[in-house]
Design an enzyme around this catalytic site. Structure first.
Site, PDB file in Angstrom:
ATOM      1  N   GLU A 268      -1.658  -9.119   4.245  1.00 25.84           N
ATOM      2  CA  GLU A 268      -1.566  -9.618   5.732  1.00 25.84           C
ATOM      3  C   GLU A 268      -3.085  -9.775   6.387  1.00 25.84           C
ATOM      4  O   GLU A 268      -2.978 -10.214   7.560  1.00 25.84           O
ATOM      5  CB  GLU A 268      -0.760  -8.746   6.631  1.00 25.84           C
ATOM      6  CG  GLU A 268      -1.114  -7.317   6.879  1.00 25.84           C
ATOM      7  CD  GLU A 268      -1.182  -6.263   5.615  1.00 25.84           C
ATOM      8  OE1 GLU A 268      -1.372  -5.106   6.235  1.00 25.84           O
ATOM      9  OE2 GLU A 268      -0.769  -6.641   4.684  1.00 25.84           O
TER      10      GLU A 268
ATOM     11  N   CYS B 281       0.811  -1.254   0.024  1.00 26.75           N
ATOM     12  CA  CYS B 281      -0.007  -0.050  -0.117  1.00 26.75           C
ATOM     13  C   CYS B 281       0.965   1.187  -0.072  1.00 26.75           C
ATOM     14  O   CYS B 281       1.455   1.817  -0.955  1.00 26.75           O
ATOM     15  CB  CYS B 281      -0.868  -0.033   1.248  1.00 26.75           C
ATOM     16  SG  CYS B 281      -2.458   1.206   1.037  1.00 26.75           S
TER      17      CYS B 281
ATOM     18  N   HIS C  54      -3.578  -5.356   0.816  1.00 29.61           N
ATOM     19  CA  HIS C  54      -2.958  -5.840   2.151  1.00 29.61           C
ATOM     20  C   HIS C  54      -2.901  -7.261   2.142  1.00 29.61           C
ATOM     21  O   HIS C  54      -4.108  -7.643   2.833  1.00 29.61           O
ATOM     22  CB  HIS C  54      -3.531  -5.307   3.344  1.00 29.61           C
ATOM     23  CG  HIS C  54      -3.599  -3.690   3.476  1.00 29.61           C
ATOM     24  ND1 HIS C  54      -2.446  -3.247   4.219  1.00 29.61           N
ATOM     25  CD2 HIS C  54      -4.195  -2.700   2.910  1.00 29.61           C
ATOM     26  CE1 HIS C  54      -2.423  -2.094   4.301  1.00 29.61           C
ATOM     27  NE2 HIS C  54      -3.501  -1.596   3.496  1.00 29.61           N
TER      28      HIS C  54
END
Length: 184
Positions: free
Chosen positions: A163, A73, A161
């Site tokens: 994660e 990002c 993202h």
């Protein structure tokens, strides 16, 4: 053991990036973005997301190292900005569940996700022009450059993202990055 540092750009999910790497059996350390790269001994670097470019600290200096870098990002956006690309406001804005089309199935970071994957991404700001040496590796209906790669310099970026639990194959992105770090 492979060691990858996560440079904290004050994003709300940064701790999850470190955890994802640890879950893969990688030694991972979360470091403040004011830490000079010369103080770090690692096989790879993740430049985390964050709220804005005014708080990126020493993050740009990590792009000049001799280890692979993954920008997530804001990390991707600062990579683009520092290396001659452009970043602008996204038309979509905010966080959303997005289908991303992988346009380069040979890319070492996202190629294995082809033909598409579902991701959780913020599009308040996004890369609008690639830096020299980079290719677009993923796109979506809301963002023309969802991922970019310069495999020769081992620099990679994703707008989304990987994660967070909302991202379908985020662990695969981290696995692929670990593979890049271990192959150098």
């Amino acid at each position: 053991m492979t060691k990858i540092v996560v440079v904290d750009n004050h994003g709300q999910f940064t701790h999850l990036e470190q955890r994802a790497l640890r879950d893969l059996g990688v030694e991972s350390e979360l470091i403040d973005n004011d830490t000079p790269p010369g103080e770090i001994d690692a096989d790879g670097v993740v430049l985390s997301g964050g709220p804005d470019m005014d708080r990126i600290g020493q993050s740009p200096a990590y792009l000049d190292g001799d280890v692979p870098v993954l920008g997530i990002c804001l990390g991707m956006q600062l990579m683009a900005t520092e290396l001659g690309g452009t970043v602008g406001s996204g038309e979509y804005g905010g966080y959303a569940d997005v289908t991303v089309d992988i346009v380069d199935d040979e890319d070492p970071l996202v190629g294995s996700l082809a033909p598409e994957t579902r991701v959780w991404a913020s599009h308040a700001d996004e890369v609008t022009g690639l830096p020299d040496g980079f290719v677009r590796t993923a796109t979506s209906d809301v963002c023309a450059i969802e991922a970019m790669s310069d495999p020769d310099r081992e620099l990679f970026g994703v707008q989304w993202h990987p994660e967070v639990a909302h991202t379908e194959a985020g662990d695969v992105v981290f696995e692929n990055f670990v593979d890049v770090c271990e192959s150098q």
